[in-house]
Design an enzyme around this catalytic site. Structure first.
Site, short mmCIF file in Angstrom:
data_model
loop_
_atom_site.label_atom_id
_atom_site.label_comp_id
_atom_site.label_asym_id
_atom_site.label_seq_id
_atom_site.Cartn_x
_atom_site.Cartn_y
_atom_site.Cartn_z
N GLY A 220 -9.14 3.34 -1.43
CA GLY A 220 -10.23 2.37 -1.55
C GLY A 220 -10.11 1.25 -0.53
O GLY A 220 -11.11 0.80 0.04
N THR A 221 -8.89 0.81 -0.29
CA THR A 221 -8.67 -0.27 0.68
C THR A 221 -9.18 0.15 2.06
O THR A 221 -9.85 -0.62 2.75
CB THR A 221 -7.16 -0.60 0.75
N ASN B 44 -12.07 -5.91 -10.91
CA ASN B 44 -10.85 -5.28 -11.42
C ASN B 44 -10.10 -6.14 -12.42
O ASN B 44 -9.43 -5.64 -13.29
CB ASN B 44 -9.91 -4.91 -10.26
N GLN C 136 -13.61 0.19 -9.10
CA GLN C 136 -13.40 0.11 -10.55
C GLN C 136 -14.58 0.67 -11.34
O GLN C 136 -14.41 1.18 -12.45
CB GLN C 136 -13.15 -1.34 -10.98
N SER D 30 -12.17 5.05 -4.78
CA SER D 30 -10.75 5.40 -4.69
C SER D 30 -10.41 6.47 -5.72
O SER D 30 -10.86 6.38 -6.87
CB SER D 30 -9.91 4.14 -4.96
N GLY D 31 -9.59 7.45 -5.33
CA GLY D 31 -9.27 8.55 -6.23
C GLY D 31 -8.45 8.17 -7.45
O GLY D 31 -8.72 8.62 -8.56
N HIS D 32 -7.45 7.29 -7.25
CA HIS D 32 -6.46 7.11 -8.32
C HIS D 32 -6.94 6.23 -9.47
O HIS D 32 -6.19 5.98 -10.41
CB HIS D 32 -5.12 6.62 -7.76
N THR E 236 -6.60 14.78 10.82
CA THR E 236 -6.71 16.08 10.14
C THR E 236 -6.98 15.87 8.65
O THR E 236 -6.29 15.08 7.99
CB THR E 236 -5.42 16.90 10.36
N CYS F 7 2.63 -12.68 -8.59
CA CYS F 7 3.78 -13.56 -8.45
C CYS F 7 4.26 -13.49 -7.00
O CYS F 7 4.66 -12.42 -6.55
CB CYS F 7 4.87 -13.11 -9.40
N1 PLP Z 1 -11.03 -2.46 -4.85
C1 PLP Z 1 -10.79 -2.66 -6.14
C2 PLP Z 1 -11.82 -3.33 -6.98
C3 PLP Z 1 -9.59 -2.25 -6.73
O1 PLP Z 1 -9.36 -2.48 -8.02
C4 PLP Z 1 -8.63 -1.61 -5.91
C5 PLP Z 1 -7.32 -1.22 -6.45
O2 PLP Z 1 -6.79 -1.82 -7.35
C6 PLP Z 1 -8.94 -1.40 -4.55
C7 PLP Z 1 -10.14 -1.83 -4.06
C8 PLP Z 1 -7.98 -0.71 -3.64
O3 PLP Z 1 -7.97 0.68 -3.86
P1 PLP Z 1 -6.73 1.55 -3.35
O4 PLP Z 1 -5.59 1.26 -4.27
O5 PLP Z 1 -7.20 2.97 -3.42
O6 PLP Z 1 -6.46 1.13 -1.95
#
Ligand code: PLP
Length: 384
Positions: free
Chosen positions: A73-74, A156, A184, A204-206, A242, A330
């Protein structure tokens, strides 16, 4: 007595769905050809990518050419923001962004860097006490040189869902590209980009039962995007490298599964979430819900507890077998309050007492009952 662990940190990461894992499995050691080549193995990999891309395009209600696979996602957020910023600047259209005070750092730090190091400017629109953006504030922030608007779909930390469709109308009236971080929201809300009125959308997949290490960026066909990476012609030259075939297959499978069960899962989770929220607020003195009471993610409950420190709550919950997280990070031993909570007007001390409980596919009512049984005692114990 050893109690089974209760995982209530799905906003941080979800387990991989066994069906997703099974769908991915052949692409590690049976179908492993590089999709760019011409032989049988390569064609099988390319076919899997094409089918995955089409499945995701269908869920977003758009064409396969508009889907780019990324590593997370980042990366999707970075590619969207940098890609549009550079393209717009090169076209001489301006260098001003509009964003909000409750973005994930993947978005806010990208804007901050572009502004601090590359001469862009940004207007950061505030939110109300529930973390909601007022579309009128976005409209008021627009300048002739505004080249991108970015608003998170669902937060999030507090789960608040933003009025994207309304903001999108405002952006499109002025022909300004509109990006959203839907990381999210993806598991719980519609991803039909034409209804949301968005031009770029990050996933984002996870967070949706696919593995860590895969993401998607949707980019509307008409949007000019300067690729952040250069290399081969993968992903139509917009994200060279790739292709990670098993993870791409897993992402599509996860999105299809989530989509297929979304309506009933949303009803089930909303019921559990509301039981949790009501129970906490009724039984724990000086507890406060953070985020919007109704316009929030179905799996998301977040609180602050006056006179408590988040780390102490989390430690006691962990000892009781309940895995959760807080809203504060923190840094070098110095607790810093979350920028989201302070943007919503919470005082520094209260923001340091944040607890986030995020439910998922495996969450049961018995688990919620157990949290409600142990949390009041924990808060009582850690209260200063
Ligand atoms: N954007 C939001 C709102 C998220 O909650 C997160 C991950 O916590 C991200 C982006 C980043 O996603 P990734 O962990 O796949 O880089």
């Amino acid at each position: 007595m050893n109690q089974p662990t209760i995982y209530l940190d799905h906003a941080a990461s979800t387990p991989v769905d066994p069906q997703v894992f099974e769908a991915m499995r052949p692409y590690f050691s049976e179908i492993y050809g590089n999709a760019s080549n011409l032989h049988k193995q390569a064609r099988a990999s390319a076919k899997a990518i094409d089918e995955s891309r089409q499945q995701i395009a269908n869920i977003l209600g758009r064409g396969a050419r508009e889907i780019i696979f990324t590593a997370c996602g980042t990366e999707s957020d970075n590619m969207a923001i940098r890609g549009v910023a550079w393209a717009q600047k090169l076209a001489g259209l301006g260098q001003h962004f509009i964003t909000t005070s409750v973005e994930h750092h993947a978005v806010s730090h990208t804007f901050d860097q572009l502004c601090a190091k590359f001469g862009f400017e940004q207007t950061i629109v505030p939110v109300d006490g529930h973390g909601l953006v007022n579309p009128a504030d976005i409209a008021a922030a627009i300048r002739p040189d505004t080249v991108l608007i970015s608003v998170i779909y669902a937060n999030n930390e507090v789960g608040t869902i933003q009025p994207l469709a309304e903001i999108g109308v405002i952006a499109h009236e002025r022909n300004i590209p509109f990006h959203t971080d839907a990381v999210q929201a993806a598991g719980y809300e519609s991803l039909l980009v034409d209804l949301l009125n968005v031009d770029l959308l990050a996933l984002s997949g996870h967070k949706i039962y696919a593995p860590k290490g895969v993401g998607v960026l949707y980019v509307r066909q008409k949007i000019a995007l300067l690729p952040s990476f250069t290399g081969g012609g993968h992903e139509h030259g917009r994200r060279p490298g790739t292709e990670n075939v098993p993870y791409i297959v897993g992402m599509a499978k996860a999105m299809s599964l989530v989509q297929a069960h979304q309506a009933e899962e949303k009803v089930r989770l909303t019921k559990l979430r509301d039981k949790l929220i009501d129970g906490v607020l009724q039984t724990i003195p000086d507890s406060q819900l953070t985020g919007h009471p109704t316009q929030r993610l179905a799996n998301h409950a977040s609180f602050v507890f006056a006179g408590c420190e988040a780390d102490a709550i989390l430690m006691h919950l962990d000892q009781a077998g309940i895995l959760a997280s807080s809203g504060s990070a923190c840094t070098s031993g110095m607790p810093t309050p979350s920028h989201v909570l302070t943007a919503m007007g919470l005082p520094h001390n209260l923001a340091l007492s944040a607890l986030r409980l995020t439910l998922g596919q495996q969450t049961t009512e018995a688990e919620i009952d157990r949290v409600l049984a142990v949390l009041p005692e924990i808060i009582n114990k850690v209260r200063l």
